[in-house]
Design an enzyme around this catalytic site. Structure first.
Site, short mmCIF file in Angstrom:
data_model
loop_
_atom_site.label_atom_id
_atom_site.label_comp_id
_atom_site.label_asym_id
_atom_site.label_seq_id
_atom_site.Cartn_x
_atom_site.Cartn_y
_atom_site.Cartn_z
N ASP A 350 77.26 10.41 -27.54
CA ASP A 350 77.88 11.62 -27.01
C ASP A 350 78.21 11.25 -25.62
OD1 ASP A 350 78.99 14.11 -27.25
OD2 ASP A 350 77.59 14.63 -25.68
N GLU A 404 81.57 7.66 -27.89
CA GLU A 404 82.68 8.58 -27.43
C GLU A 404 83.17 8.62 -26.19
OE1 GLU A 404 83.23 13.53 -27.47
OE2 GLU A 404 81.39 12.74 -26.65
#
Length: 682
Positions: A350, A404
């Protein structure tokens, strides 16, 4: 006779090293090759340093085996260690000593590590499975009860809402049966089902790992997905954070069940041939001191940067100091822990953009290569990510690593030896943004097919991407899912299968076409978010004060997808057929799609990929008779998927049993409006 010295003109010239593979593939990177080589050299020097003092990178990543509370059979008792160089004193407290903050002091060892030993002879019946504990940390600013940094399990008191550590030593360890599971197929063609365990039930409550394993994994398998990506597993104090404000990096969230329950879920996924990714959060951490790591030893910069640099300007959270040896080791150990203890098959990292740059990507338009390699780049974070990808691939061959990143850093998803960072895939974050922007601002008849094709097909050569029409980001409250954008209020009033409402017919058709285009053109992997495959009618909003602590929007209404009288069922049936077609034809493992025809006037795109021919008519009303286009291979073709099939809410305007034959490398088809046809050689 003395030999004459070579002159400058006769001396052999030092050979220039061959360009890095990354630079060979992208000549625009040539001015930045020195930066790439410095990164390689720094990584190599760091690994050599680690090997000198720890033997190997894998051995270095064992902080979780040396810190925290664990039972040492050799010494015959529990050992608790904590790294807190700035602390003045530490005391282990818990129900075993009636939470006495003076009873069990730790002694200071080398390198800022503290330790206490509790022999079995005295504590065998007092410190047992299920016992609660914390550490009392005394600093110059006073004393506070804290949760240990490498805590394996945190539980919340229902009355006080406080968290405490819990000893977890079940008599019978979990029996894994996944030894024969191989993740190679998923790595080659990842079809990813992004999911949140807690919201996976239809009831208004928190779901469990066991329920997910028993009720949702069969759905995922039946839908054709071969990877499940689990969100919110790392323990977080606030349920509504969606798991992105992590407090305890080594603890599987207890609100969903026990460690054995999570292991059961992963073991069951492997039995079904499904790989499992952990949505790992190493980009930031919760700022809470009671539950997390912030200001743990009173120094203000133990795990995180000091001062403003340690605070994320947009996320209200703390930022790790990736340049610190102990922080590197802590985070790398965290990766090893999840791979080995829980058998995860890889990670979706993330917030990688936030890690890569000092400005965290906020307010920056990445319009040139200087943005990637200039002073804004965080070289410590890049080194950490290179260490992380190296370790993960070393510990688990074929492990799947997804970044990401919205910046498009060149080389992020290329091997380190080529000058890259070592990830396998990056999320194609521009694709869902494009679809939302299109639906919000552009009438259907003005959709720019050239821009649409460019957005879907434009990606760095050799760097794999995960394409998706929408993920959890688009489903969160404050935005709308694609289904909601398309159906609008009709999602509550016109979802009967036989309802002729033209607005609902348009929404149904475009929902299917958006997914087909995204999967077939957008990347080398594909992702959907739990429930969006059947057009879930509502956004996601977790219980909070602003909604009266309601679970109404933190659940999935599976019954809608199971009712054949609803359009939700038809959307789900199409998604299943689309995914299974992609698997059967090995579509994602094929090369990129090749555009055969771009017809702006009739709003038609024709393209090939993996031996299939895709014909997509996006015109709002014009159905095309005797529509002709070139194909690369002559022969007979048949329809293998039609979005107009009545099973998918279509109108059966095409004869799917008809065999089409080329004439002078051309096919002639009837292509109804707002329909996609997929053809294969007969």
């Amino acid at each position: 006779m003395a030999k004459s010295k070579p002159t400058a003109s006769t001396a052999p010239k030092a050979r220039r090293p061959a360009p890095l593979a990354l630079v060979k593939n992208d000549p625009w990177l040539a001015p930045y090759e020195p930066v790439l080589r410095r990164r390689q050299a720094r990584l190599q020097a760091r690994i050599e340093e680690i090997e000198k003092y720890h033997g190997s990178l894998a051995q270095y990543a064992t902080a979780h085996q040396q810190l925290g509370l664990y039972h040492d059979a050799t010494r015959g008792g529990y050992v608790y260690r904590e790294w807190a160089p700035g602390a003045e004193a530490l005391f282990l407290i818990g129900d075993f000593n009636q939470w006495d903050r003076q009873a069990h002091p730790l002694r200071r060892l080398e390198f800022g590590v503290w330790e206490v030993f509790l022999p079995d002879a005295e504590y065998k019946n007092r410190l047992t499975h299920g016992s609660l504990y914390k550490v009392h940390v005394v600093t110059a600013g006073g004393g506070k009860d804290r949760l240990p940094a490498t805590l394996r399990r945190a539980v919340q008191n229902e009355q006080t809402k406080d968290f405490a550590g819990q000893v977890w030593q079940p008599e019978t360890p979990f029996a894994w049966t996944d030894q024969k599971f191989k993740i190679a197929a998923a790595v080659m063609e990842p079809l990813i089902y992004e999911a949140h365990v807690g919201m996976a039930t239809e009831e208004g409550r928190v779901g469990t790992y066991r329920e997910f394993a028993e009720n949702i994994l069969p759905r995922i398998e039946a839908g054709g997905y071969n990877v499940v990506q689990l969100m919110a597993v790392m323990e977080h104090p606030y349920y509504g954070s969606f798991g992105y404000h992590v407090a305890n990096l080594f603890a599987a969230s207890s609100r969903f069940g026990t460690p054995e329950d999570l292991k059961f879920l992963i073991n069951e996924a492997h039995r079904r041939g499904i790989a499992v990714l952990l949505d790992i959060v190493h980009s930031h951490a919760v700022k809470n001191e009671a539950e997390g790591l912030a200001n743990f030893d009173g120094s203000g910069n133990l795990y995180f940067h000091r001062g403003d640099r340690g605070n994320h300007p947009g996320w209200d959270s703390k930022l790790f100091d990736y340049g610190r040896d102990e922080v590197q080791r802590f985070l790398l150990s965290n990766l090893r822990f999840w791979l080995e203890e829980y058998h995860f098959d890889g990670f979706r990292f993330d917030g990688v953009t936030s890690m890569l740059y000092h400005h965290h990507g906020e307010g920056v338009a990445f319009v040139g290569y200087d943005n990637y390699f200039g002073p804004g780049a965080d070289e410590d974070a890049i080194l950490y990510l290179q260490l992380a990808t190296t370790l993960a691939h070393e510990l688990k061959k074929g492990s799947l690593l997804i970044a990401e990143d919205m910046s498009g850093l060149p080389g992020l998803c290329r091997p380190i030896k080529e000058g890259g960072v070592g990830f396998d895939y990056r999320l194609a974050m521009g694709i869902p943004d494009f679809w939302i922007k299109l639906l919000k601002h552009t009438p259907d008849e003005h959709w720019p097919l050239g821009e649409l094709w460019h957005t879907l097909s434009n990606r760095r050569a050799g760097e794999k991407t995960v394409a998706y029409a929408e993920s959890h980001d688009q489903a969160l409250v404050g935005d709308k899912t694609l289904a909601h954008w398309l159906f609008d209020a009709g999602i509550y009033t016109h979802m009967q299968a036989g309802d002729p409402d033209p607005g609902a017919a348009r929404a149904l058709a475009l929902h299917k076409l958006i997914r087909l285009l995204t999967l077939s053109v957008g990347g080398e992997a594909y992702l959907t978010f739990i429930g969006n495959e059947f057009g879930h009618p509502e956004w996601v909003d977790f219980p909070r004060e602003g909604n009266g602590w309601s679970y109404q929007f933190a659940r999935r209404q599976w019954s809608l997808s199971e009712n054949p009288d609803l359009k939700f069922h038809q959307l789900g049936a199409f998604d299943k057929a689309l995914v299974q077609m992609a698997r059967g034809q090995h579509l994602l493992a094929a090369g990129p799609a090749t555009l055969l025809k771009h017809d702006e006037e009739n709003k038609v795109l024709v393209y090939e990929r993996g031996g299939l021919v895709f014909v997509v008519n996006l015109h709002i009303e014009k159905s095309l008779t005797d529509y002709r286009f070139w194909v690369t291979q002559e022969g007979q073709y048949r329809v293998v998927l039609s979005s107009d099939n009545s099973r998918f809410g279509g109108f059966d305007r095409t004869d799917e049993g008809f065999v089409y034959e080329t004439f002078e490398h051309q096919l002639s088809l009837y292509v109804p409006s707002r329909v996609a046809l997929v053809l294969a050689r007969a």
